[in-house]
Design an enzyme around this catalytic site. Structure first.
Site, PDB file in Angstrom:
ATOM      1  N   ILE A 105       0.888  -1.162   0.000  1.00 39.95           N
ATOM      2  CA  ILE A 105       0.000   0.000   0.000  1.00 39.95           C
ATOM      3  C   ILE A 105       0.924   1.210   0.000  1.00 39.95           C
ATOM      4  O   ILE A 105       1.852   1.299   0.798  1.00 39.95           O
ATOM      5  CB  ILE A 105      -0.960   0.000   1.212  1.00 39.95           C
ATOM      6  CG1 ILE A 105      -1.881   1.239   1.157  1.00 39.95           C
ATOM      7  CG2 ILE A 105      -0.239  -0.099   2.541  1.00 39.95           C
ATOM      8  CD1 ILE A 105      -2.995   1.222   2.210  1.00 39.95           C
ATOM      9  N   SER A 106       0.731   2.099  -0.943  1.00 37.76           N
ATOM     10  CA  SER A 106       1.691   3.177  -1.175  1.00 37.76           C
ATOM     11  C   SER A 106       1.763   4.143  -0.001  1.00 37.76           C
ATOM     12  O   SER A 106       0.816   4.320   0.769  1.00 37.76           O
ATOM     13  CB  SER A 106       1.315   3.954  -2.445  1.00 37.76           C
ATOM     14  OG  SER A 106       1.487   3.161  -3.588  1.00 37.76           O
TER      15      SER A 106
END
Length: 216
Positions: free
Chosen positions: A63-64
């Site tokens: 997840i960025s």
């Protein structure tokens, strides 16, 4: 899924951090402040949800980092109603940010298990982009042209298909480089066969897979 006063306070702090790093679009900051990022984390890792960093989500993906999501989103210069093609659904967090800004989102994921999980999970949260499974490096011509295209994985080069599927006046945001680091590019299609490219700071993304990425 509970979104407590404590969680909201942690999000406000995250927004302050992202703003201090240079994000100025208040709509982007408001989206970061609204989305319950802890919903994407198992309880054992909850303390990491509102830190400004990427976090593993399985299948070699992450997840960025919230700042990275905000940076790419700001470069898109989104307007409500824009048709946006997102390459690399991943956790779905970036998709939600785009939806919060009023975009019509088409998002494609190369990893089948992530596609299965996210295409179920986001509607449970109340968000419904158009989900697809496949090779995003080839674009998705059946819904083209797009106002904006965002690539959330590091590409070795800019795929020609993405330029072709962008409207004149449209914007493509894509990290391009080697496996270790990439430069963020904003490519504006100024005419049918002409683009303007702006280069921004270095980032590190997971590799873009597919025919015009780093292979299968």
């Amino acid at each position: 899924m509970q979104d407590s006063y404590r969680h909201k306070g942690m999000r406000r702090q995250l927004v302050r951090v992202v703003r201090e790093k240079g994000i100025r679009d208040e709509r982007v900051l408001a989206a970061i402040g609204k989305i319950p990022r802890h919903f994407f984390f198992e309880n054992a890792f909850l303390e990491h949800a509102y830190e400004d960093k990427a976090f593993p989500i399985g299948s070699g993906q992450t997840i960025s980092q919230p700042y990275t999501v905000a940076f790419q989103t700001e470069l898109l210069e989104l307007k409500p109603g824009d048709k946006v093609f997102e390459i690399g659904t991943g956790s779905g967090y970036q998709s939600i940010v785009l939806l919060e800004l009023g975009a019509e989102v088409y998002t494609i994921e190369y990893q089948k298990d992530l596609y299965d999980k996210t295409s179920w999970f986001l509607p449970e949260m109340g968000y419904k982009p158009n989900f697809f499974y496949g090779d995003g490096s080839q674009g998705m011509p059946r819904f083209a042209p797009y106002d904006k295209i965002i690539v959330t994985a590091g590409a070795p080069t800019v795929p020609d298909a993405l330029i072709d599927q962008l409207k004149v006046g449209g914007i493509l945001v894509i990290p391009v480089g080697d496996a270790k680091t990439q430069q963020m590019l904003r490519i504006t299609k100024t005419a049918k066969n002409r683009v303007r490219t702006e280069t921004f700071t270095d980032f590190k993304f997971v590799p873009l897979m597919g025919e015009d990425g780093w292979g299968k």
